[in-house]
Design an enzyme around this catalytic site. Structure first.
Site, PDB file in Angstrom:
ATOM      1  N   ASP A   1      88.726 128.938  11.016  1.00 42.56           N
ATOM      2  CA  ASP A   1      88.594 127.621  10.392  1.00 42.56           C
ATOM      3  C   ASP A   1      89.948 127.029  10.026  1.00 42.56           C
ATOM      4  O   ASP A   1      90.028 126.093   9.222  1.00 42.56           O
ATOM      5  CB  ASP A   1      87.743 127.728   9.111  1.00 42.56           C
ATOM      6  CG  ASP A   1      86.254 127.769   9.402  1.00 42.56           C
ATOM      7  OD1 ASP A   1      85.862 127.547  10.556  1.00 42.56           O
ATOM      8  OD2 ASP A   1      85.473 128.041   8.467  1.00 42.56           O
TER       9      ASP A   1
ATOM     10  N   ASP B   1      79.098 137.211  -0.484  1.00 45.32           N
ATOM     11  CA  ASP B   1      78.829 138.619  -0.247  1.00 45.32           C
ATOM     12  C   ASP B   1      77.899 139.199  -1.304  1.00 45.32           C
ATOM     13  O   ASP B   1      76.946 139.922  -0.988  1.00 45.32           O
ATOM     14  CB  ASP B   1      80.150 139.406  -0.199  1.00 45.32           C
ATOM     15  CG  ASP B   1      81.105 139.062  -1.337  1.00 45.32           C
ATOM     16  OD1 ASP B   1      80.759 138.232  -2.198  1.00 45.32           O
ATOM     17  OD2 ASP B   1      82.218 139.630  -1.361  1.00 45.32           O
TER      18      ASP B   1
END
Length: 488
Positions: A91, A239
């Site tokens: 990205d 996460d």
């Protein structure tokens, strides 16, 4: 009435910390049991069974300094090329793009299946990149590594066998530290992370309580990710979010304390600040998002709900500690002006047992890395005092992060600058990703540095030294954070 309110709040803060210390004591007991237990996990025997197809995902965002080390290290992992796919989920918005593309082309000539994946719309930050890559991932298992991690050649062969058990959704490994001894800042970060990865993760996993995938250095069963609802970017710690959703769907996690995956620690305080902010705010966001569901799940044990509460509220302890610290100075004067209630303050002193519990927990984790000896004990004693002093110095910064998380204030995912410090040595000061933005928090930290200097003076003025060590630690911690921050 004001004095009474101060004492009540102060007492409640001590009580919360005491209960939290009991949760840590339980993890210590579980950890000690785990060290004596035999691991009877069923495992694949790859000398007789076929190797599965694996996808390694490498999420990148402007990682000019470490991308070469990362990609060349991943290319060295010992696994058949026809069974391995590598996704570079890039990205990046800067000149690192060209560097990354060049390295990938070079590796592709070796026959490695490595793809440079770019998104037109960079939504969802890291979670969005992982989710995008998952759409086209070929692997049955998905390993994830952040850009500063350098797994060993045998990493896949050390983790994949545990997926023999079809209930296992994640295998997580312990973080190591490439630059542990670089500075005092890296030493205290390593001290804290070692505690989490040795005692907390092992203790929770052995006690069959929820643990978390740590965002990197772990491997997922693809079916687990999809069954749990896939990656989501609505918190800063995607996460932790997916970990809880997966375990509430009855997937099991396997933690491997003895498999170490080294990484780089932030070497400047601004980088450590951004990392701490993201972790602490993300934990609070996850408490808000997931704990109600966990609490209402009748199939989950009380032990898991208890540890889940403190796991997700771990970062909120900074708020409690800051409250306790600020109130400790008026408490000193209230105690002096009300000698008839000295018995109550003597009772409160009993909460010092919390410190002894933390001391024992951290010492056990410390000996795993540094061994047991007179020298290592005194080294630990120094690190214990230093770590808690500086951790309290970060309490303003981390408390604001926690409050933003609990109140639902959204913010950008701020990456932690990487340095590749082993090759750059002291040239990190030229790192183009460092920012010199002055945080208003630093002013508050400077004022608290002076406030606790006054607290030390008060101990001598009132001839009451019961809180002197506590105030010395606060004075040192806020001083360290303040002066490091204004010099950064």
């Amino acid at each position: 009435m004001i004095d009474l309110a101060v004492i009540i709040i102060y007492t409640l803060a001590l009580l919360v910390i005491f209960i939290y210390s009991l949760s840590q004591l339980h993890l210590l007991i579980n950890y000690l049991k785990a060290t004596k237990a035999t691991d009877n996990s069923e495992k694949f025997d790859f000398s007789k069974e076929d190797l599965p197809l694996v996808t390694i995902q490498l999420p990148l965002y402007n990682e000019y300094y470490v991308v070469e080390r990362l990609l060349k290290n991943i290319a060295e992992i010992n696994y058949p090329q026809d069974k391995l796919e590598i996704q570079v989920l890039d990205d990046s918005t800067d000149h690192s793009l060209e560097k990354t593309a060049g390295i990938i082309k070079e590796l592709q000539t070796t026959g490695l299946d490595i793809q440079h994946i770019r998104r037109e719309i960079r939504s969802g930050f890291k979670a969005g990149a992982l989710k995008e890559g998952l759409k086209v991932a070929k692997g049955e298992f998905i390993a994830v590594f952040d850009s500063d991690f350098v797994p060993g050649e045998k990493w896949l062969m050390e983790t994949l066998p545990y997926f023999k058990n079809e209930k296992i959704g994640v295998v997580q490994t312990r973080w190591g530290h490439l630059n542990r001894n670089y500075s005092l800042l890296t030493k205290i970060q390593a001290f804290a992370l070692d505690f989490h990865f040795i005692l907390e993760q092992t203790g929770r996993n052995f006690g069959r309580n929820f643990i978390n995938f740590n965002g990197t250095a772990g491997i997922w069963r693809k079916a687990c990710i999809l069954d749990a609802g896939n990656w989501s970017g609505d918190t800063l710690t995607e996460d932790l979010d997916l970990s809880y959703r997966a375990q509430m769907k009855k997937w099991e996690f396997k933690y491997l304390e003895d498999v170490e995956t080294p990484a780089e620690l932030p070497v400047v305080i601004s980088a450590a600040r951004s990392q701490q902010f993201r972790w602490n705010k993300g934990a609070a966001e996850n408490f808000k998002k997931n704990y109600g569901k966990l609490l209402n799940d009748r199939s989950v044990s009380f032990s898991t709900k208890f540890h889940g509460f403190f796991h997700l509220l771990n970062s909120s302890m900074f708020l409690i500690v800051l409250l306790l610290a600020v109130l400790s100075v008026p408490v000193l004067y209230i105690k002096h002006n009300n000698p008839a209630f000295s018995w109550y303050f003597n009772v409160l002193a009993g909460f010092a047992i919390s410190t002894l519990i933390f001391f024992a927990c951290y010492y056990v984790a410390y000996t795993k890395i540094h061994g047991r000896s007179i020298k290592s004990f005194f080294s630990f004693l120094g690190m214990f005092l230093t770590f808690f002093s500086i951790a309290m110095g970060f309490s303003v910064h981390n408390t604001l992060a926690v409050l933003e998380g609990h109140f639902g204030k959204k913010s950008e995912f701020i990456r932690t600058p990487k340095f590749n410090i082993n090759s750059m040595k002291d040239s990190w000061k030229g790192n183009r990703y460092l920012t010199n933005r002055f945080s208003k928090n630093v002013i508050i930290e400077g004022l608290l540095f002076l406030y606790f200097g006054f607290a030390i003076w008060s101990a001598f003025k009132l001839n009451d030294f019961g809180l002197l060590i506590f105030h010395l630690m606060l004075f040192t911690g806020f001083g360290f954070v303040f002066f490091k921050s204004i010099r950064a």
